[in-house]
Design a protein around this motif. Sequence first.
Motif, short mmCIF file in Angstrom:
data_model
loop_
_atom_site.label_atom_id
_atom_site.label_comp_id
_atom_site.label_asym_id
_atom_site.label_seq_id
_atom_site.Cartn_x
_atom_site.Cartn_y
_atom_site.Cartn_z
N TYR A 83 1.16 -1.27 0.06
CA TYR A 83 0.19 -0.05 -0.03
C TYR A 83 0.79 1.31 -0.03
O TYR A 83 1.81 1.45 0.76
CB TYR A 83 -0.97 0.03 1.18
CG TYR A 83 -1.89 -0.81 1.13
CD1 TYR A 83 -3.43 -0.58 0.47
CD2 TYR A 83 -1.99 -2.06 1.98
CE1 TYR A 83 -4.25 -1.52 0.36
CE2 TYR A 83 -3.09 -3.19 2.03
CZ TYR A 83 -4.39 -2.68 1.27
OH TYR A 83 -5.22 -3.57 1.21
N HIS A 84 0.52 2.08 -0.96
CA HIS A 84 1.17 3.66 -0.92
C HIS A 84 0.27 4.49 0.17
O HIS A 84 -0.85 4.55 -0.44
CB HIS A 84 1.46 4.21 -2.26
CG HIS A 84 2.54 3.55 -2.93
ND1 HIS A 84 2.78 3.75 -4.25
CD2 HIS A 84 3.55 2.62 -2.61
CE1 HIS A 84 3.83 2.93 -4.60
NE2 HIS A 84 4.23 2.21 -3.55
N VAL A 85 0.81 5.07 1.35
CA VAL A 85 -0.16 5.77 1.94
C VAL A 85 0.00 7.34 1.82
O VAL A 85 1.30 7.77 2.42
CB VAL A 85 0.08 5.30 3.37
CG1 VAL A 85 -0.84 5.97 4.41
CG2 VAL A 85 0.14 3.76 3.67
N TYR A 86 -0.58 8.09 1.34
CA TYR A 86 -0.49 9.40 1.05
C TYR A 86 -1.31 10.24 2.10
O TYR A 86 -2.55 10.07 2.42
CB TYR A 86 -1.01 9.70 -0.32
CG TYR A 86 -0.45 9.25 -1.61
CD1 TYR A 86 0.49 9.80 -2.23
CD2 TYR A 86 -0.99 7.82 -2.00
CE1 TYR A 86 1.12 9.00 -3.27
CE2 TYR A 86 -0.45 7.24 -3.00
CZ TYR A 86 0.55 7.76 -3.65
OH TYR A 86 1.38 7.35 -4.94
N THR A 87 -0.55 11.12 2.82
CA THR A 87 -1.29 11.89 3.71
C THR A 87 -1.21 13.33 3.67
O THR A 87 0.01 13.70 2.95
CB THR A 87 -0.58 11.71 5.09
OG1 THR A 87 -0.40 10.52 5.63
CG2 THR A 87 -0.98 12.51 6.30
#
Length: 568
Positions: A537-541
């Motif tokens: 998972y690429h987790v963008y904040t």
Amino acid sequence: MRKKLVTFGISYCIVFLNVFMTIIFGPAEIFMGNYKDFGVIYSEFGWTFLIGGIIGSIVIAAIIALLPEVLRIIILSIGFGVGVACYIQGMFLNKGLDMLGATAEGYHAGKTEMIQNGAIWMMIIVIALALSFVLKKYRVKIAVFGSLFLIAIQMSGYISLFFTADKEAFQYAEGELCLSGEEQFTVSSNENIIVFILDNFSSEWLAEAKQEIPGLTDGLVDFTYYNNADCNSYSTYPSLVRLVTGHELNPTVSVDDYITECWNSEKTDDYYNLLHEHGYKVNVYTPELPIICGSKTLSLATGKLDNIAQESDSIQVNHKLLYKTLIKMSAYRYAPKCLKSRFNVGMNEYSEIVSYADNVIATSNPNFYNTLVENGLKVDDSSNYYQFIHLNGTHEFINDENCQYADGASRTQTIQGIFLMLNEYLNQLKAVNAYDNSTIIITTDHGVARNMQPIFFIKEKGQKHDSAQESNAPISLNEFVPTIVNALGEDYSEFGFSIYDFSENEVRERTVYERSQDDAYPAVKRYDGGNAGQNVYHVYTYRGNLYDFQYVYDNGIYDVIPMVDSYF
């Protein structure tokens, strides 16, 4: 006579290489790895393809064998070159290939990528053709033994499928649970909560469509549109099971464990208990059962969903669509990149291959619209209704502005047809006096890539506007279940925040999980044992709105969480 038989045998080897690879082995391998998505067993197509492929090869080889020698040599040389190129394409040149149905626009390769791939194909075919005339003495041996060698390699894989595939790929399960569509077009004369999930519909796409089509959303005058919503996770898995249970994504566990968590959590129990205590019959309509069940069965949702039924014995298989879909998927695998877009298969096609006479669910926009127009809405005064309706939305551009099936429809035409469908539904709600007492949400499970933010419209029970309202409050789909509980008039604090807890112009930190593939991390298996396409998972904040999300997305600012296994 002997010479003719030899000529036929040579022709057959080359023809059968191509036929076996694309008509027999390719579809079988694709099916065995995805049989749950098709909903049929191997015998519905496998023996037809095998026997048809063998007989078809005989006929084609016989015709070629009767041609003049020079023409026959040219055709067979090109055929051998194409067979070799198809094999190399399928085995070595598809790395990073877009998963079928992953994007609404279908497959698109870059110009340079297509030129490089096309050059490899051309080189292989030219070499095969040149060898036939330069090495006349060896051309038969090269073509025949080369064809037999590639057939043998793939034949071993074909045979192994029958020993390694699950028995469910060959035998229909008895008493399987399914979602019944019997009440899909029924509403209550008392109260309704109606949710439309229009798959893969981004807020940016809606904004662009509204510029092209003035008055597109005028039928939603009593709704409030939230233009700064966040989907939290891409794509239909894990988003759909999160929407129906309210259980936030847990990326550290397997697909099956997460889905089990979703259905077995105390909060999920409390959520459905509240709906039932308020007299709601809770119905979910989706073709994507594995997305809400994984490799488990609908027994996970027993006691929660009210439209769970046993599949009837009257299975109806659209064999023509099944054959077409498998052939297109096989061609997508083996075709050069410049032709792959011609063989894109939309996910909506899977849902229409199988139906049960007693449990039909309308899942495509045109099917839903046409059924609605033809039969109308039915009214039931025995209970309230919670209707969760998952349609293909803009996942594929399959309908025109009149919401009818159309090849080559544009995104704008598809969106225009969707709002025609929604307006028809709302007008019929009004006609049966069920509109005012209905809470209606129109949203999606996700956007796509940098257009990740979803559409989100809501009309509460009894709500009336002089004109449509719009808000830029920073909501997310994590607020979906608490908002439903709020519509019941109950305390929703156990479930999190509702959309009403966030104010206009508020700046809020939000997170989006995007499934991805990263060679720096170990490969994982798919939840059902097949080969996976993603492993992290690429987790963008981000803080702010869509443009702030696009900044971190375009600049690759993300954290990585390795997957335990993958859904796709």
